[in-house]
Design an enzyme around this catalytic site. Structure first.
Site, short mmCIF file in Angstrom:
data_model
loop_
_atom_site.label_atom_id
_atom_site.label_comp_id
_atom_site.label_asym_id
_atom_site.label_seq_id
_atom_site.Cartn_x
_atom_site.Cartn_y
_atom_site.Cartn_z
N LYS A 14 9.78 -78.87 84.73
CA LYS A 14 9.99 -78.83 83.29
C LYS A 14 9.98 -80.26 82.74
O LYS A 14 10.78 -81.10 83.15
CB LYS A 14 11.32 -78.15 82.95
N ASP A 28 5.37 -77.88 82.91
CA ASP A 28 5.57 -77.06 81.71
C ASP A 28 6.29 -77.91 80.68
O ASP A 28 7.47 -78.24 80.83
CB ASP A 28 6.39 -75.81 82.04
N GLU A 36 1.31 -76.62 81.34
CA GLU A 36 1.58 -75.47 80.48
C GLU A 36 2.10 -75.91 79.12
O GLU A 36 2.99 -76.75 79.01
CB GLU A 36 2.62 -74.58 81.17
N ASP A 68 0.89 -70.80 76.77
CA ASP A 68 2.01 -69.87 76.94
C ASP A 68 2.51 -69.40 75.58
O ASP A 68 2.13 -68.33 75.10
CB ASP A 68 3.14 -70.53 77.73
N LYS A 105 3.22 -62.73 79.45
CA LYS A 105 4.60 -62.32 79.71
C LYS A 105 4.88 -61.01 78.99
O LYS A 105 4.55 -60.85 77.82
CB LYS A 105 5.58 -63.40 79.24
#
Length: 628
Positions: A432, A460, A488, A513, A537
């Site tokens: 992250k 991400d 991401e 995303d 998702k």
């Protein structure tokens, strides 16, 4: 008598949808235009569109010979054949065992509505290409397109598995607008096919004689649809679509054709009483705080939904995702116990397709609530048939791989966590980043140095960088030889131009995303070339059914895909893992959320073994109840 008055007269007698508008796609009158119906033969027009796309691309020839047969691969696995007794286009059947040109089959498919010809053309074109043609024709005025092509005509195994073709008036209008404005020989060819339709008992019958109508209609039990481009001699052309599902105006058996639901065998388990929905608020502690650029989590706060037929229960999950979807537990609970329960009122467990359609149309937004009920209905359907959920979706693969996330921290903490996760058996790590562009480079380099060259690293940013920061960081990591697999969501979700700018300027693949919730978002990413991959998702798109559509659309356009999850329990992650098992993605997925739980809120379900997620062998999701 006007359209509005006609609709008032039939109010309560079924479902009626109308889209009337200009050929440029501007609506003039709409009524329930976004509500999807079973498509019947209207799906044949997107199949023809997809065929001409492949012809224009050089992948097919309009004159290529096609062997006429009646043995097709089912969208649910296995084989199926078209029922000749329900196909009123005999010319195609007379060609069995012979070869005919592709354009001959296309003519039979559109002008005579041949079911056998349709499946032969679809076999050449591909279901994904047909659905892509439909999805890309979505009108700008359609907020949440529900139309989809997922199987061939008379694909009984797929119908039993809840895989159906749906069409809304707005969806068919979008296709007609696209055909009406398509330039070149392909556009002219499609319009002439539609003008040659020999079944003219709906829209053409109510117009002055010799009015040109380029239309495609369809019938089935309780279904009667028609949509066309009307070209009056004394006015501008317009598009009219009418979709009806009712007992009004049913035709006799001679014309009541196409893919009958009555041909299906009874479900494996009996029962037709209405389903009951129950919600359960759960809180499960994490073994380690989970920190991103958007939030810090120490517990998974979630809403589980149980859908019961009185004998079996299906489970689904609506996570609380304030910073991404905006869904709250209270809001999801209110939506499930309110409009979704109302939409399913009186509906038994046997009709999965209708139940899923009602769920998606019950409310605007509320994707977490829709996801939970969608998954629970799939879970229930699988349990009633004695199948695992991944088996119900068409897979025999019992395990899938996942990455694991290293939450935001300083360089030392991240390096230590990376080493620990590799020792835990994970070989794909996600870091992250996005809270501090200047420090992100050093943190990532430290992790790579700590874990060595073998494990894969992905980043991400959770929308945390500007476009220039993203390019600066990614290029620096490329120059440092950090071997980043993908990055991401480097920039804000709405900044597709910014993400395309980044994608064009770096060699590392970019994964969208938060920019992609539904079909329209994905189409926008594809058209702008904004990303190399998409993260699907369930809680973002509204469940397994919409997720399948997104994966198919991405695959058709050569876009990579992974399936991810929110901070969810074994219920939500189990559903996503079952989807991956049946719809393989292009790289390792992001399904580690339940691994972070110190204690599971349910018994049964998936289990982790390092980077492997083992799917249950018990029916459905394998969940047997709550732990508290």
């Amino acid at each position: 008598m006007g359209i509005a008055e006609l609709l008032r007269q039939v109010d309560g007698a079924g479902e009626f949808g109308v889209w009337l508008g200009r050929l440029d796609g501007t609506p003039v009158f709409v009524h329930e235009a976004e509500r999807a119906h079973y498509s019947a033969s209207t799906m044949k027009l997107p199949v023809a569109m997809a065929m001409m796309r492949k012809v224009d691309a050089g992948d097919l020839s309009i004159f290529q010979p096609v062997a006429v047969h009646n043995d097709f691969e089912s969208a649910a696995g296995g084989r199926f054949g078209v029922n000749p007794d329900e196909d009123e286009a005999p010319k195609t059947w007379k060609q069995l065992g012979k070869k005919v040109p592709l354009n001959w089959l296309a003519t039979e498919m559109i002008t005579r509505s041949s079911n056998l010809a349709t499946d032969l053309v679809l076999e050449q074109v591909g279901i994904l290409a047909a659905h892509a043609a439909l999805a890309e024709a979505t009108l700008p005025s359609s907020p949440a397109p529900e139309s989809k092509i997922q199987r061939g005509i008379d694909d009984v195994p797929a119908a039993r598995a809840g895989i159906s073709n749906l069409m809304s008036p707005a969806g068919l209008a979008g296709v007609l607008v696209a055909v009406g404005n398509q330039e070149g020989e392909s556009g002219e060819y499609l319009r002439e096919l539609l003008a040659g339709n020999q079944w003219n008992g709906e829209i053409p019958a109510l117009l002055p004689k010799r009015t040109r109508v380029e239309h495609k209609n369809g019938w089935d039990t309780r279904i009667r649809h028609d949509g066309g481009i009307v070209r009056p001699k004394d006015a501008d052309p317009f598009v009219l679509v009418v979709c009806t599902t009712s007992d009004l105006g049913r035709r006799g058996a001679a014309a009541d054709r196409v893919d009958r639901a009555r041909s299906l065998e009874p479900p494996a388990q009996p029962g037709g009483s209405a389903v009951k929905l129950t919600t359960h608020l759960v809180s499960a502690p994490l073994h380690t705080p989970f920190v991103t650029a958007l939030r810090t989590a120490t517990h998974v706060e979630s809403l589980l939904v149980e859908v019961s037929d009185g004998e079996h229960s299906g489970w689904g999950e609506a996570p609380q995702v304030w910073k991404v979807t905006g869904d709250s537990l209270a809001g999801s609970q209110a939506c499930i116990e309110g409009p979704i329960t109302t939409a399913l009122d009186g509906l038994g467990p046997d009709d999965l397709t209708e139940a899923l359609r009602r769920v998606q149309g019950a409310a605007v937004g509320n994707l977490g609530a829709k996801d939970a009920v969608d998954v629970a209905l799939h879970d229930l359907a699988a349990r009633r048939r004695g199948q695992t959920l991944h088996g119900f979706l068409g897979s025999t693969v019992g395990e899938v791989r996942t990455d694991v996330t290293l939450s935001v921290g300083d360089a030392d903490a991240l390096a230590e966590a990376g080493t620990a996760r590799v020792a835990d058996g994970f070989d794909v790590l996600k870091i992250k980043v996005g809270t501090d562009a200047a420090g992100d480079i050093e943190r990532v380099r430290r992790v790579r140095d700590a874990i060595g060259p073998e494990p894969r690293l992905r980043l991400d940013a959770n929308q945390g960088w500007t476009r220039r920061e993203a390019v600066t960081v990614i290029r620096a990591l490329e120059d440092a030889g950090c071997a980043i697999e993908l990055v991401e969501q480097p920039v804000a979700a709405a900044d597709l131009d910014g993400m395309a700018w980044v994608t064009d300027r770096v060699g590392t693949p970019i994964l969208a995303d938060e920019s992609v919730y539904g079909v329209r978002d994905l189409v926008a990413v594809i058209r702008r070339g904004a990303a190399d991959l998409v993260n699907v998702k369930l809680a973002k798109c509204g469940g397994l059914a919409p997720a399948r559509t997104l994966l198919e659309l991405a695959r058709e356009h050569g876009l990579g895909a992974i399936v991810g999850c929110m901070m969810e329990s074994h219920v939500g992650v189990g559903a996503a893992a079952a989807l991956v098992s049946a719809y393989p993605t292009t790289t390792v997925n992001d399904l580690d959320a339940a691994w972070w739980l110190r204690d599971a809120p349910v018994t049964g379900g998936i289990r982790y073994d390092g980077s492997l997620i083992h799917l249950p062998s018990a029916p459905g999701l394998g969940v047997t109840g709550l732990t508290v």
